[in-house]
Structure formats: structure tokens, C-alpha cells
Design a protein around this motif. Structure first.
Motif, PDB file in Angstrom:
ATOM      1  N   ASN A 168       0.836  -1.214   0.000  1.00 60.85           N
ATOM      2  CA  ASN A 168       0.000   0.000   0.000  1.00 60.85           C
ATOM      3  C   ASN A 168       0.868   1.261   0.000  1.00 60.85           C
ATOM      4  O   ASN A 168       0.650   2.196   0.782  1.00 60.85           O
ATOM      5  CB  ASN A 168      -0.964  -0.006   1.204  1.00 60.85           C
ATOM      6  CG  ASN A 168      -1.846  -1.222   1.207  1.00 60.85           C
ATOM      7  OD1 ASN A 168      -2.126  -1.798   0.154  1.00 60.85           O
ATOM      8  ND2 ASN A 168      -2.283  -1.648   2.377  1.00 60.85           N
ATOM      9  N   ASP A 169       1.872   1.259  -0.849  1.00 64.37           N
ATOM     10  CA  ASP A 169       2.784   2.401  -1.029  1.00 64.37           C
ATOM     11  C   ASP A 169       3.723   2.649   0.152  1.00 64.37           C
ATOM     12  O   ASP A 169       4.390   3.676   0.195  1.00 64.37           O
ATOM     13  CB  ASP A 169       2.004   3.696  -1.335  1.00 64.37           C
ATOM     14  CG  ASP A 169       1.286   3.620  -2.673  1.00 64.37           C
ATOM     15  OD1 ASP A 169       1.827   2.972  -3.597  1.00 64.37           O
ATOM     16  OD2 ASP A 169       0.186   4.189  -2.790  1.00 64.37           O
ATOM     17  N   THR A 185      -0.987  -4.631  -2.921  1.00 65.75           N
ATOM     18  CA  THR A 185      -2.114  -3.795  -2.476  1.00 65.75           C
ATOM     19  C   THR A 185      -3.091  -4.676  -1.733  1.00 65.75           C
ATOM     20  O   THR A 185      -3.520  -5.717  -2.241  1.00 65.75           O
ATOM     21  CB  THR A 185      -2.841  -3.145  -3.678  1.00 65.75           C
ATOM     22  OG1 THR A 185      -1.881  -2.411  -4.445  1.00 65.75           O
ATOM     23  CG2 THR A 185      -3.941  -2.201  -3.206  1.00 65.75           C
ATOM     24  N   GLY A 210      -5.420  -0.553   1.329  1.00 59.56           N
ATOM     25  CA  GLY A 210      -4.762   0.415   0.455  1.00 59.56           C
ATOM     26  C   GLY A 210      -5.599   0.822  -0.743  1.00 59.56           C
ATOM     27  O   GLY A 210      -5.126   1.563  -1.615  1.00 59.56           O
ATOM     28  N   SER A 229      -8.795   2.384  -0.950  1.00 58.23           N
ATOM     29  CA  SER A 229      -9.458   3.694  -0.958  1.00 58.23           C
ATOM     30  C   SER A 229      -8.393   4.797  -0.875  1.00 58.23           C
ATOM     31  O   SER A 229      -7.291   4.572  -0.384  1.00 58.23           O
ATOM     32  CB  SER A 229     -10.432   3.808   0.208  1.00 58.23           C
ATOM     33  OG  SER A 229      -9.761   3.544   1.407  1.00 58.23           O
ATOM     34  N   THR A 230      -8.743   5.948  -1.390  1.00 57.08           N
ATOM     35  CA  THR A 230      -7.805   7.073  -1.342  1.00 57.08           C
ATOM     36  C   THR A 230      -8.513   8.278  -0.736  1.00 57.08           C
ATOM     37  O   THR A 230      -9.704   8.479  -0.977  1.00 57.08           O
ATOM     38  CB  THR A 230      -7.338   7.463  -2.760  1.00 57.08           C
ATOM     39  OG1 THR A 230      -8.470   7.536  -3.613  1.00 57.08           O
ATOM     40  CG2 THR A 230      -6.340   6.483  -3.320  1.00 57.08           C
ATOM     41  N   ASP A 231      -7.782   9.048   0.033  1.00 56.81           N
ATOM     42  CA  ASP A 231      -8.322  10.274   0.644  1.00 56.81           C
ATOM     43  C   ASP A 231      -9.677  10.012   1.303  1.00 56.81           C
ATOM     44  O   ASP A 231     -10.615  10.800   1.164  1.00 56.81           O
ATOM     45  CB  ASP A 231      -8.491  11.385  -0.411  1.00 56.81           C
ATOM     46  CG  ASP A 231      -7.166  11.732  -1.060  1.00 56.81           C
ATOM     47  OD1 ASP A 231      -6.133  11.568  -0.391  1.00 56.81           O
ATOM     48  OD2 ASP A 231      -7.180  12.148  -2.230  1.00 56.81           O
ATOM     49  N   GLU A 232      -9.771   8.883   1.973  1.00 62.72           N
ATOM     50  CA  GLU A 232     -10.996   8.499   2.688  1.00 62.72           C
ATOM     51  C   GLU A 232     -12.192   8.279   1.769  1.00 62.72           C
ATOM     52  O   GLU A 232     -13.330   8.222   2.210  1.00 62.72           O
ATOM     53  CB  GLU A 232     -11.337   9.516   3.782  1.00 62.72           C
ATOM     54  CG  GLU A 232     -10.222   9.569   4.816  1.00 62.72           C
ATOM     55  CD  GLU A 232     -10.504  10.535   5.934  1.00 62.72           C
ATOM     56  OE1 GLU A 232     -11.645  10.987   6.053  1.00 62.72           O
ATOM     57  OE2 GLU A 232      -9.557  10.802   6.680  1.00 62.72           O
ATOM     58  N   HIS A 242     -12.994   3.119  -2.980  1.00 60.53           N
ATOM     59  CA  HIS A 242     -12.741   2.759  -4.374  1.00 60.53           C
ATOM     60  C   HIS A 242     -14.098   2.470  -5.026  1.00 60.53           C
ATOM     61  O   HIS A 242     -15.028   1.985  -4.349  1.00 60.53           O
ATOM     62  CB  HIS A 242     -11.847   1.515  -4.377  1.00 60.53           C
ATOM     63  CG  HIS A 242     -11.421   1.078  -5.736  1.00 60.53           C
ATOM     64  ND1 HIS A 242     -12.257   0.363  -6.574  1.00 60.53           N
ATOM     65  CD2 HIS A 242     -10.267   1.247  -6.407  1.00 60.53           C
ATOM     66  CE1 HIS A 242     -11.620   0.118  -7.701  1.00 60.53           C
ATOM     67  NE2 HIS A 242     -10.398   0.646  -7.625  1.00 60.53           N
TER      68      HIS A 242
END
Ligand code: FES
Ligand code: FES
Length: 155
Positions: A8-9, A72, A76, A78-81, A84
């Protein structure tokens, strides 16, 4: 042995036993318990994650095999809460009940839609045949994937 896996980065460098499975590395070493273990024998798909963007059953991959690669997990996705699109579709279409299969089902669906952005119902069913669900009867899961596909292609 020492492995470095980008999960997850985030780079995860840890000492592991040679026989450590990726699913145990994720859950126990990285503390990412969103990846479930069901059968431990490649049958249920509960442990599905993305390895360099491709879905794999993490109970059949050694942590050593993921050394130097990107993983992933459901944490990991979803982004910025924001969920996806596939997660959102599962929520909207009631694609889950107990939720045990859901992380693996969602990641397998993400991989399926990357390979085939506009699948037919048959293609969704075939694409998810390695992921088992004891609760839903699959119809709402298939509807979720088809909904996510329509929303993505409508963008
Ligand atoms: S726990 Fe990996 S396939 Fe069932
Ligand atoms: S929602 Fe319970 S196993 Fe799939």
C-alpha cells in the motif's frame, strides 16, 4: 531472510522465515488484518491481494516471492478516505453480508475490471470463480461488479 515489500505504497522491510506466507506477513508482520485467511489451501480466495496489480491468493505466495514487489491490500484501495468505486458498488448493491469474503472479492473484482472493463455477467461469474462466498448467493456480488463497471465506463 530479509524482505522489502512495498505494501500500500509503504516500504515494509522485515526479517522473515523462508517459509513465511505472504498472507501471514501482511496480517502478522504488517498488522494489516483486512486480508482474511479462510482455507490456507488456495481454495476460497479470502486472502486475495494484488501483487504488482494482478490478483493473487496470498496463501499461495511466499513473502520471499514478493520481495521487491508491490502489494495492495484492502486497506490500500481507498484514497483520501473515499471508497474505491468497486468498494462503493459492493456497498450500494449489498454485495456482502458477513463480510468475510469481501476484501478478497473486492480485490479480485478490481483485477477483473482492469483486465476487462466491460464484462458480461458470465465473464464476471467466471472471473470470480476462485472466490467463495457462503452468504450472498453471489447475485449481489455480480451486480456490484457490473455496477462498478458501468460507473467506471460512464466516466
Ligand atoms: S485462504 Fe487463501 S485461498 Fe483460502
Ligand atoms: S459475505 Fe459472508 S462469506 Fe461472503
Amino acid at each position: 531472510m530479509r524482505v522489502t515489500i512495498t505494501v500500500n505504497d509503504t516500504e515494509q522491510r522485515h526479517e522473515v522465515e523462508d517459509r513465511t506466507l505472504l498472507v501471514h506477513f501482511l496480517r502478522e508482520t504488517c498488522g494489516l488484518t483486512g486480508t482474511n485467511t479462510g482455507c490456507d489451501t488456495t481454495s476460497c480466495g479470502a486472502c486475495t491481494v494484488l501483487l504488482d496489480g494482478e490478483s493473487v491468493k496470498s496463501c499461495t505466495v511466499l513473502a520471499a516471492q514478493a520481495d521487491g514487489h508491490d502489494v495492495t491490500t484492502i486497506e490500500g484501495l481507498s484514497t483520501d478516505e473515499r471508497l474505491h468505486p468497486v468498494q462503493r458498488a459492493f456497498q450500494e448493491c449489498h454485495g456482502l453480508q458477513c463480510g468475510f469474503c469481501t476484501p478478497g472479492m473486492v480485490l479480485a473484482s478490481v483485477s477483473l475490471l482492469q483486465e476487462n472493463p466491460s464484462p458480461t455477467e458470465r465473464e464476471v461469474r467466471d472471473g470470480l470463480e476462485g472466490n467463495l462466498c457462503r452468504c450472498t448467493g453471489y447475485q449481489n456480488i455480480v451486480d456490484s461488479v457490473l455496477t462498478a463497471s458501468r460507473e467506471e465506463t460512464a466516466r
